[in-house]
Design a protein around this motif. Structure first.
Motif, PDB file in Angstrom:
ATOM      1  N   ARG A   1       5.342  12.089  -6.878  1.00  0.00           N
ATOM      2  CA  ARG A   1       4.808  11.489  -5.655  1.00  0.00           C
ATOM      3  C   ARG A   1       5.931  10.821  -4.871  1.00  0.00           C
ATOM      4  NH1 ARG A   1       0.946   7.511  -8.184  1.00  0.00           N
ATOM      5  NH2 ARG A   1       2.612   7.571  -9.699  1.00  0.00           N
ATOM      6  N   MET A   2       5.836  10.940  -3.536  1.00  0.00           N
ATOM      7  CA  MET A   2       6.846  10.367  -2.650  1.00  0.00           C
ATOM      8  C   MET A   2       6.162   9.628  -1.512  1.00  0.00           C
ATOM      9  SD  MET A   2       9.342  13.699  -2.432  1.00  0.00           S
ATOM     10  CE  MET A   2       8.253  14.938  -3.129  1.00  0.00           C
ATOM     11  N   LYS A   3       6.690   8.466  -1.161  1.00  0.00           N
ATOM     12  CA  LYS A   3       6.162   7.716  -0.014  1.00  0.00           C
ATOM     13  C   LYS A   3       6.436   8.476   1.281  1.00  0.00           C
ATOM     14  CE  LYS A   3       6.832   3.208  -2.139  1.00  0.00           C
ATOM     15  NZ  LYS A   3       7.626   1.962  -2.091  1.00  0.00           N
ATOM     16  N   ASP A   4       7.647   8.976   1.426  1.00  0.00           N
ATOM     17  CA  ASP A   4       8.057   9.718   2.623  1.00  0.00           C
ATOM     18  C   ASP A   4       8.290  11.162   2.209  1.00  0.00           C
ATOM     19  OD1 ASP A   4       9.272  10.878   4.811  1.00  0.00           O
ATOM     20  OD2 ASP A   4      10.859   9.376   4.997  1.00  0.00           O
ATOM     21  N   GLU A   5       7.413  12.061   2.636  1.00  0.00           N
ATOM     22  CA  GLU A   5       7.507  13.466   2.237  1.00  0.00           C
ATOM     23  C   GLU A   5       8.171  14.348   3.296  1.00  0.00           C
ATOM     24  OE1 GLU A   5       3.511  14.636   1.135  1.00  0.00           O
ATOM     25  OE2 GLU A   5       3.995  14.202  -0.960  1.00  0.00           O
ATOM     26  N   ASP A   6       8.776  13.764   4.303  1.00  0.00           N
ATOM     27  CA  ASP A   6       9.339  14.547   5.404  1.00  0.00           C
ATOM     28  C   ASP A   6      10.294  15.638   4.916  1.00  0.00           C
ATOM     29  OD1 ASP A   6       9.895  15.092   8.292  1.00  0.00           O
ATOM     30  OD2 ASP A   6      11.906  14.430   7.675  1.00  0.00           O
ATOM     31  N   LEU A   7      11.300  15.275   4.137  1.00  0.00           N
ATOM     32  CA  LEU A   7      12.278  16.260   3.668  1.00  0.00           C
ATOM     33  C   LEU A   7      11.607  17.299   2.770  1.00  0.00           C
ATOM     34  CD1 LEU A   7      15.205  17.234   3.613  1.00  0.00           C
ATOM     35  CD2 LEU A   7      15.588  15.702   1.668  1.00  0.00           C
ATOM     36  N   PHE A   8      10.691  16.881   1.934  1.00  0.00           N
ATOM     37  CA  PHE A   8       9.964  17.793   1.054  1.00  0.00           C
ATOM     38  C   PHE A   8       9.153  18.797   1.876  1.00  0.00           C
ATOM     39  CE2 PHE A   8       6.240  18.715  -1.723  1.00  0.00           C
ATOM     40  CZ  PHE A   8       6.919  19.334  -2.769  1.00  0.00           C
ATOM     41  N   LEU A   9       8.475  18.332   2.905  1.00  0.00           N
ATOM     42  CA  LEU A   9       7.678  19.226   3.754  1.00  0.00           C
ATOM     43  C   LEU A   9       8.568  20.163   4.566  1.00  0.00           C
ATOM     44  CD1 LEU A   9       4.931  16.707   4.910  1.00  0.00           C
ATOM     45  CD2 LEU A   9       4.729  18.524   3.173  1.00  0.00           C
ATOM     46  N   ARG A  10       9.708  19.668   5.027  1.00  0.00           N
ATOM     47  CA  ARG A  10      10.658  20.522   5.749  1.00  0.00           C
ATOM     48  C   ARG A  10      11.206  21.613   4.831  1.00  0.00           C
ATOM     49  NH1 ARG A  10      14.866  16.403   7.932  1.00  0.00           N
ATOM     50  NH2 ARG A  10      15.967  18.310   8.526  1.00  0.00           N
TER      51      ARG A  10
ATOM     52  N   ARG B   1      13.709  26.052  -6.424  1.00  0.00           N
ATOM     53  CA  ARG B   1      13.747  25.385  -7.733  1.00  0.00           C
ATOM     54  C   ARG B   1      13.317  23.927  -7.585  1.00  0.00           C
ATOM     55  NH1 ARG B   1      13.088  25.847 -12.620  1.00  0.00           N
ATOM     56  NH2 ARG B   1      14.273  27.746 -12.583  1.00  0.00           N
ATOM     57  N   LEU B   2      13.855  23.232  -6.589  1.00  0.00           N
ATOM     58  CA  LEU B   2      13.529  21.819  -6.389  1.00  0.00           C
ATOM     59  C   LEU B   2      12.047  21.627  -6.072  1.00  0.00           C
ATOM     60  CD1 LEU B   2      16.623  20.697  -4.275  1.00  0.00           C
ATOM     61  CD2 LEU B   2      16.249  20.348  -6.732  1.00  0.00           C
ATOM     62  N   VAL B   3      11.538  22.408  -5.126  1.00  0.00           N
ATOM     63  CA  VAL B   3      10.130  22.279  -4.730  1.00  0.00           C
ATOM     64  C   VAL B   3       9.212  22.622  -5.899  1.00  0.00           C
ATOM     65  CG1 VAL B   3       8.316  23.288  -3.270  1.00  0.00           C
ATOM     66  CG2 VAL B   3      10.485  22.564  -2.258  1.00  0.00           C
ATOM     67  N   ASP B   4       9.506  23.710  -6.599  1.00  0.00           N
ATOM     68  CA  ASP B   4       8.674  24.095  -7.741  1.00  0.00           C
ATOM     69  C   ASP B   4       8.686  23.026  -8.824  1.00  0.00           C
ATOM     70  OD1 ASP B   4       8.070  26.451  -6.421  1.00  0.00           O
ATOM     71  OD2 ASP B   4       9.299  27.733  -7.750  1.00  0.00           O
ATOM     72  N   ASP B   5       9.855  22.463  -9.113  1.00  0.00           N
ATOM     73  CA  ASP B   5       9.959  21.444 -10.156  1.00  0.00           C
ATOM     74  C   ASP B   5       9.261  20.145  -9.748  1.00  0.00           C
ATOM     75  OD1 ASP B   5      11.362  23.284 -11.640  1.00  0.00           O
ATOM     76  OD2 ASP B   5      13.322  22.303 -11.390  1.00  0.00           O
ATOM     77  N   LEU B   6       9.462  19.713  -8.516  1.00  0.00           N
ATOM     78  CA  LEU B   6       8.787  18.500  -8.035  1.00  0.00           C
ATOM     79  C   LEU B   6       7.270  18.688  -8.043  1.00  0.00           C
ATOM     80  CD1 LEU B   6      11.212  17.664  -5.108  1.00  0.00           C
ATOM     81  CD2 LEU B   6      10.806  16.212  -7.112  1.00  0.00           C
TER      82      LEU B   6
END
Length: 171
Positions: free
Chosen positions: A148-157, A137-142
C-alpha cells in the motif's frame, strides 16, 4: 548492445504503508537478494533492487514517458545510488537513441571499462522494451504483496506505461 535481465528477487511482506513507490521498493526487497543485470555495450552490471533500483525508477518512468512523445529530442538521467552511479545524456536520432554516459560507481569497480565504451546506440523500441521488463517486475511484485502507498502517482504512471508498450517491443 543493451538488455536487462530482471532476475527473481526475494520479496518481503510489507505491513506498513509506504509514502510512494520510491519508498515501497526498498521495503519490498531485502538487501541480499537476486540482482537485476543491465548490459551496456556487452558489459554486465549488477544492480541491487533494495539499494539501487528505487533511486532511479522515477527517472526511468519519466524517460519512457518522454520518449513516447512526438517532440522528444533529448533527456538526462542520473542513477544516483552509491553502488550504481551513472549519468546518461540521451538524444534521439531517427528511430534510435544515442546515449553518452559517464560511470562513477558500479559493483565490481570496472567503471573504467564502461567509460571506455561510454557511447551506446540503441533502437528506441529496444531500450523501451528492456526497461519495461524491470518496470513489469516492480509492478507485479508490489501487486503480489499488496503493498500500500499513500501516493500512487508513480505506480499508476508505471502501470500506464505497461498497458501501452510501443509497437515492436516485448515487455
Amino acid at each position: 548492445m543493451f538488455w536487462i535481465q530482471p532476475g527473481s528477487p526475494t520479496l518481503l511482506d510489507v505491513d506498513e504503508i509506504a509514502e510512494n513507490m520510491y519508498e515501497a521498493i526498498p521495503l519490498l526487497y531485502p538487501v541480499d537478494t537476486d540482482y537485476m543485470i543491465l548490459s551496456w555495450n556487452r558489459i554486465p552490471i549488477a544492480v541491487n533492487y533494495h539499494t539501487d533500483v528505487y533511486v532511479f525508477v522515477y527517472d526511468i518512468v519519466q524517460l519512457l514517458e518522454d520518449i513516447q512523445t512526438a517532440n522528444f529530442a533529448d533527456a538526462y538521467v542520473s542513477t544516483g545510488s552509491s553502488d550504481f552511479f551513472a549519468q546518461w545524456w540521451i538524444r534521439k536520432e531517427k528511430d534510435e537513441l544515442v546515449i553518452d554516459s559517464h560511470w562513477d560507481t558500479v559493483v565490481g569497480n570496472y567503471e573504467f571499462l564502461l567509460n571506455e565504451r561510454s557511447r551506446l546506440t540503441v533502437e528506441t523500441a529496444v531500450l523501451t522494451g528492456e526497461w519495461l521488463k524491470l518496470l513489469r517486475r516492480l509492478v507485479d511484485d508490489l501487486t503480489s504483496k499488496s503493498v500500500r502507498m499513500k501516493d500512487e502517482d508513480l505506480f499508476l504512471r508505471t502501470k500506464a506505461l505497461l498497458a501501452r508498450p510501443p509497437s515492436g517491443t516485448e515487455a
